[in-house]
Design an enzyme around this catalytic site. Structure first.
Site: not given
Ligand code: PBG
Length: 331
Positions: A201, A211, A224, A240, A255, A281, A320
């Site tokens: 990720k 968010r 992050k 990982e 991701k 998203s 989505y």
């Molecule tokens: C939370 C999480 C995130 C997403 C899924 N779980 C956001 C992040 O890590 O800030 C993102 C999913 C998306 O953007 O559709 N840890």
């Protein structure tokens, strides 16, 4: 193998629909799709998300309808994400342990509606529950601690499993969390609970609308990058994945999706394990913005991007667009 014209004309097999169908190398079906759904408080609520046009947050009493829709479309799994009310967020994210929190209530509502006809994936990370929007606990310097965070995440995972979730999705990127969750599941007798780890990720700019959807974006200070991966790295993704598999993950995730198809391909080729991709998203929002601008056809863009994941070697895709894509695929 050498091919030369005109012995070989690659257009021959493309000339008709039946022939294209016969030579198609990959197939996309509704069973390849995982549908992420947002839940919110209140009753009878559908709350549209401005940055994700066409996607809403649903109150718990309405999430069962969506779950039944998933089953009727042939989608095997939904993923649940909560928009925790502001007054239940805290520095330590304790609401994640509340057996009556939005996620747990949604899990029960979906199980009541669909039983074992539908799998439920839940996210393990503290960001929907913390006032600072980080996925773990902060130390005095604002650094996201690892081992203390893992202890919280284990409790969060157990809370979700006790509510009835089928697949735990640790999305937090702490070191060692898959091992800790797997041990806790085994000790608790939850031998068949799956872990789909968000293994590779990335610290991505594509998560903005998510968010907004869970209400953590405004709160988030900084980024992050001390736990999510650097977008420049590919070899590290393999490390990982290797570690998460050794720690007890049943499947792994890459991701975001489209910009990271090389990682999907490398993971699939190296490990030959169930490899899922999250079309996140910001990717959804980009497609919808292109459609709104008259720059492309929604149905074609959706199906082409989802097929690209299959071609790269993905076992399935979180998107989505899942319900819309399933409708198209079902004709
Ligand atoms: C939370 C999480 C995130 C997403 C899924 N779980 C956001 C992040 O890590 O800030 C993102 C999913 C998306 O953007 O559709 N840890």
């Amino acid at each position: 193998m050498t091919a030369s014209y005109p012995n070989t004309r690659l257009r021959r097999t493309r000339a008709t629909g039946w022939s294209r169908s016969m030579h198609r190398e990959n197939i996309l079906t509704p069973s390849d799709l995982i549908w992420p759904l947002f839940v919110t408080s209140g009753k009878g609520v559908e709350d549209p998300i401005a940055t994700l046009p066409g996607v809403s947050r649903w109150s718990v009493d309405r999430i069962g309808e969506r779950a039944k829709e998933a089953v009727s479309l042939g989608i095997p799994v939904i993923a649940i994400f909560p928009n925790t009310p502001a007054d239940k967020r805290s520095e330590g994210g304790e609401e994640a342990h509340n057996p009556d929190n939005l996620t747990c209530r949604a899990i029960k509502a979906v199980k009541d509606a669909c039983g074992d006809d539908l799998g439920i994936l839940t996210d393990v990370a503290l960001d929907p529950y913390t006032t600072h929007g980080q996925d773990g606990l902060l130390d005095a310097n604002g650094y996201v601690t690892n081992d203390d965070s893992v202890a919280m995440l284990v409790d969060q995972a157990l809370n979700q499993v006790e509510a009835g979730c089928d697949i735990i999705g640790p999305s937090d990127m702490m070191d060692g969390r898959v091992h800790a969750i797997r041990m806790a599941l085994e000790m608790g007798g939850h031998h068949n609970t799956q872990i789909m780890s968000y293994a590779a990720k990335y610290a991505s700019a594509f998560y903005g609308p998510f968010r907004d959807a869970v209400g953590s974006g405004g709160a988030l200070k900084g980024d992050k990058k001390t736990y999510q991966m650097d977008p420049a790295n590919g070899d590290e993704a393999l490390r990982e994945v290797e570690m998460d598999l050794a720690e007890g993950a049943d499947s792994v995730m890459v991701k975001p999706g489209l910009a990271y198809l090389d990682i999907v391909r490398r993971v699939h080729e190296r490990f030959a394990v169930p490899t899922f991709a999250y079309q996140v998203s910001g990717e959804y929002a980009m497609i919808e913005a292109a459609v709104a601008a008259g720059a492309g056809d929604r149905d074609a863009l959706v199906l082409e991007t989802l097929m690209a994941f299959k071609r790269a070697g993905a076992s399935g895709v979180l998107t989505y667009h899942a319900a819309h894509a399933a409708r198209l695929l079902n004709g």
